[in-house]
Each structure stands twice: as structure tokens, then as C-alpha cells.
Design an enzyme around this catalytic site. Structure first.
Site, short mmCIF file in Angstrom:
data_model
loop_
_atom_site.label_atom_id
_atom_site.label_comp_id
_atom_site.label_asym_id
_atom_site.label_seq_id
_atom_site.Cartn_x
_atom_site.Cartn_y
_atom_site.Cartn_z
N LYS A 122 11.93 54.53 63.21
CA LYS A 122 11.82 53.90 61.84
C LYS A 122 10.96 52.42 62.44
O LYS A 122 10.35 51.57 61.39
CB LYS A 122 13.09 53.15 61.16
CG LYS A 122 13.27 54.45 61.05
CD LYS A 122 15.52 53.91 59.76
CE LYS A 122 16.15 54.00 60.75
NZ LYS A 122 16.83 54.82 61.44
N THR A 123 11.61 51.79 63.21
CA THR A 123 11.42 50.16 63.73
C THR A 123 9.56 50.49 63.95
O THR A 123 8.90 50.09 63.71
CB THR A 123 12.02 49.94 65.24
OG1 THR A 123 14.08 49.81 64.62
CG2 THR A 123 11.58 48.71 65.33
N GLU A 166 12.18 48.55 57.36
CA GLU A 166 12.98 49.08 58.24
C GLU A 166 14.37 49.71 57.01
O GLU A 166 15.22 48.85 56.70
CB GLU A 166 13.44 49.25 59.57
CG GLU A 166 14.31 49.67 59.98
CD GLU A 166 14.21 49.56 61.29
OE1 GLU A 166 15.27 50.35 61.72
OE2 GLU A 166 13.67 48.35 62.24
#
Length: 460
Positions: A122-123, A166
Site C-alpha cells: 500500500k505505502t 493509503e
């Protein structure tokens, strides 16, 4: 969600304002001219920054911190119902809202809200999308769970209708959001202290996809088990990416590694070449993260050159295979991997990174994760040439499950792994000094404070 209008808020108080996400939300409000106050346990770089912007920060939490002129209290899910500030808010009839709901309230202000979700990646993918949008002069507001050097933190406040976020599935936080574009990178077992099983997790991701309006996009990895489960009932645009060009709208071929393990590949659309992509971050997994980010760019009608340049300009996020330095010829890398799949991806990345011998210092993250995924941890770690285990980083938990790094070490020894357990960082540092040699690669791995080991070695 309570019927609260952002425009009518004049004073908002944050309980736990020093957290990376809470402080970002507070800063967004400050830029909108809303007075922000908050409490936290101790001073940090984030709270110091907020004070410099005009926030009032109180260290320690008490009922006296809550005054009747506060319009809204925002708190994290970690705050218990008996918190004195929450109780004071209730007695004064001040509305309260959990962080995820408040983030959703802010998100509703943006016409184009891009939410990146998934068990892993995600990041990095949020950061890649951010770079593409900045390259395209889209002036996005960005909220990410890591530090992006190019924006000097985890927050960028833009002045457009583009919001990049995110989106974490833990405690179903992402179900409080309002995505116009939802990216689903992968769906695996994790956070089993909250979710019942993989079916429960898949159900949450399906609900997340269903939040997207008809004019929006769901961008999903076709390598996920039965991806149609998430998309069959959707009326929005659905775009797939993945490893198989026959079942993916976007895919990659001719993947090659440079001397630092960064990939170059041919980007395919419906099996046909459209361009060449060069990444500046290592690892095969980042090919697929970049595919997802590229699809976001295409959905916004950004040019191929903007997407290529945006991806190339992304050189990494803190704690994602981050080069920390060298000491006595030993290269030190730090990585946030704390799930078996993430560990496997990091180890695969290390194979293509220059080194003689590979040493990994792993700090398992939470008792519940190690217990639930114990066999998968053993599988992921058994092939590590030299493994050092630190004690479990408990985070929000207490040890009631009978799990320990010693148990993991004992099981790995049965598989022939060269594994060593130490109960303190000082002993680990001494072991590294006595055993690692010039040309070796040392990776500190985990979501806790294991990064301190590498940083200590670099200054000693």
C-alpha cells in the site's frame, strides 16, 4: 457517520494527535483555517511541527483539556471508552468521531479520491501514484503511511480535487472512506486478531470495492484468488493488472534487473506493448505495484511519458528496502516486512542486490500474527542463509498466546536454518560485529523498532 459539516467546524480536538495519520489530519484542518488542539503522551517531531503551525498541544490526557467551545473530538481506535477526555466530551455533549470516519469526512470534499488498499504494497503504491500525479501537475493532496522523501513526510496538501490515500483494512477502517478510485493490490491473511479468517477479509475488500460510484474505477490484481468475487456485482469501471497477459488488462514482460536489483520491463495493454518502464526501486514485487500505479494514471488520462517519468522518479519510501549505509564494507538495508509474503518478497529482492552473504535480523510483529501464520513464517524464513531473531514487538498486544521468537528459532533449526536468537539488541549488535564481513548484506526487518539496530551499527 454523524451529520457533521467540515465547513461549520471552528475548533477540533484530537486525542492522540502525535500519530502519523492523526497529525496529518490535524495539519489539513489548520490549512483550512480551523483551530486545532490535541493531546498526546509526549513531544515528537510531529507535535512540534503542529505547534509551529498554530496548534495547541497538551502532553498528558485529562478531562480539563476538553472545553465547551470545542466543536468535535477526533480519536484513534486505540483510545478506550474510559479515556478521561472522551468522558468529558460526552458530559459536555460534544460530538466525537473515530479517526477513520473523520478521514472519510475530509475525503468527501474531493472530486477524485484515489484509495490504495491491499495486504501488502500500500505505502509503496500510494507513493508511486503520488509521484505520477505530481509529475502530471495534478497538485494532489497525499496521505500515506510512510515517509516519502520527495514530499518531506507523509502528507502533501495540494489545491486540486485530487486526493491520494493509503487505505488500511484493519478494523475495517477503509469502509469509512469515499473512494472514486479503489485499488486492490492483494488480499491475504493478516490482522487475524480482528478478522475471523480469509473469507472475512475477502468480504471486507468486496465491501470496499462496492463503495466506488458508477463513474469511478476499481483497479484490481488479477492474480488474486477469484478476482471476479470482488468485481462481478460492480457497476463502475473495472481494470485489471497482473502477471498473466491473457487475464489482465495491463501486464509486464521482458523483466530485467540492473546492478541494484531495480527492474526494467515492457508494459503491455491487452497483451500488446505500449512502452518500456524503468523503476528506481528494487524488487519484482514493485513491478506489480508500478502496474497498479500506472493504471491509476491511465484512468486519469495522463500521458505515457508522465507515467513513465513519475515511476522513474520514485526512489523509495523510508523503511521499504531502504539503503541505510555501510559500515566496515557491510551494506545495511532496512525493510518494514512483517508478514510472510512481504518477507518472501524482500528476500527475493535481496537475491538481485549485490552481496556476498545475506544476513537478516527479523523482529516478529505481534504475538497474534506469529501464532496465526506460524507455519508460513517458517516456510518464508527457512531458506535465509543467516537469520537473527529479536524478541517479538508487541505493539498493541500483551503476551497471552504462548508465542515467542525462541519457539520460531527452535522450529527453524529443525529445517536446517542457520538461526540465532537474542533477547536484546545489544547482543545482536555484538554478534553482527563478530560475524558479518566486508561485502555482506545485512537487512533489519520488521514493523517495530528493529531499524535501531542498523542505525546503531552505523554510528558506532
Amino acid at each position: 457517520m454523524q451529520n457533521i459539516s467540515l465547513e461549520k467546524l471552528k475548533k477540533v480536538h484530537f486525542i492522540g494527535i502525535g500519530g502519523i495519520s492523526m497529525s496529518a489530519l490535524a495539519e489539513i484542518l489548520i490549512t483550512k483555517g480551523i483551530f486545532v488542539s490535541g493531546s498526546d503522551a509526549k513531544e515528537s517531531e510531529l507535535t512540534v511541527r503542529l505547534v509551529s503551525l498554530g496548534a495547541k498541544i497538551i502532553y498528558g490526557q485529562s478531562a480539563e483539556n476538553i472545553t465547551s467551545d470545542i466543536d468535535l473530538i477526533v480519536y484513534t481506535a486505540a483510545i478506550h471508552s474510559d479515556n478521561p477526555e472522551l468522558l468529558a466530551a460526552q458530559s459536555l455533549n460534544i460530538p466525537t468521531m473515530v479517526r477513520a470516519d473523520f478521514l472519510g469526512l475530509i475525503m468527501k470534499e474531493y472530486k477524485n479520491a484515489i484509495n490504495i488498499a491491499g495486504t501488502h504494497g500500500k505505502t509503496t503504491t500510494t507513493s508511486m501514484v503520488s509521484h505520477i500525479l505530481m509529475e502530471g501537475n495534478c497538485d494532489p493532496t497525499i496521505l500515506v503511511g510512510g515517509i516519502i522523501p520527495s514530499i518531506g513526510g507523509n502528507l502533501r496538501i495540494g489545491h486540486s480535487e485530487n486526493f491520494v490515500n493509503e487505505s488500511c483494512e484493519y478494523t475495517n477502517s477503509f469502509l469509512s472512506f469515499f473512494p472514486t478510485t479503489a485499488v486492490i493490490l492483494n488480499v491475504e491473511e493478516d490482522h487475524l486478531d480482528f478478522f475471523k479468517d480469509i473469507d472475512d477479509i475477502r468480504n471486507s475488500f468486496k465491501k470496499f470495492a462496492m463503495l466506488v460510484p458508477d463513474h469511478g474505477y476499481v483497479i484490481i490484481n488479477s492474480d488474486i484468488d477469484k478476482p471476479e468475487y470482488f468485481t462481478s456485482d460492480l457497476s463502475c469501471h473495472v481494470v485489471t493488472f497482473g502477471s498473466d497477459p491473457e487475464k489482465s488488462d495491463y501486464s509486464a514482460e521482458n523483466i530485467e534487473y540492473n546492478e541494484k536489483g531495480c527492474c526494467h520491463y515492457t508494459l503491455l495493454k491487452h497483451g500488446k506493448k505500449i512502452t518500456e518502464i524503468q523503476l528506481s526501486v528494487p524488487g519484482l514485487h514493485n513491478v506489480y505495484n508500478s502496474l497498479a500505479a500506472a493504471v491509476v494514471g491511465f484512468s486519469m488520462n495522463l500521458s505515457i511519458d508522465v507515467i513513465k517519468n513519475g515511476l522513474f522518479s520514485y526512489t523509495g519510501t523510508n523503511r521499504r528496502f531502504q539503503y541505510k549505509g555501510e559500515v566496515n564494507g557491510i551494506t545495511i538495508i532496512d525493510d518494514y516486512a512483517h508478514h510472510p509474503d512481504e518477507i518472501a518478497a524482500t528476500l527475493k529482492t535481496a537475491e538481485n542486490y549485490p552481496h556476498k552473504e545475506l544476513w537478516v535480523i527479523l523482529q516478529p510483529h505481534t504475538y497474534s500474527r506469529l501464532k496465526a501464520l506460524f507455519d508460513r513464517f517458517v516456510e518464508a524464513l527457512s531458506s535465509v542463509p543467516h537469520l537473527i531473531l529479536a524478541d517479538i514487538y508487541a505493539a498493541r498486544e500483551t503476551d497471552t498466546l504462548g508465542m515467542s521468537s525462541e519457539l520460531l528459532a527452535e522450529e527453524l533449526k529443525k529445517h536446517g536454518t542457520d538461526v540465532h536468537y537474542f533477547s536484546d539488541f545489544k547482543s545482536i549488535e555484538e554478534f553482527v560485529k563478530n560475524n558479518c564481513v566486508h561485502g555482506d548484506l545485512l537487512i533489519t526487518m520488521g514493523a517495530g523498532n528493529v531499524v535501531n539496530i542498523g542505525e546503531d551499527l552505523l554510528v558506532k
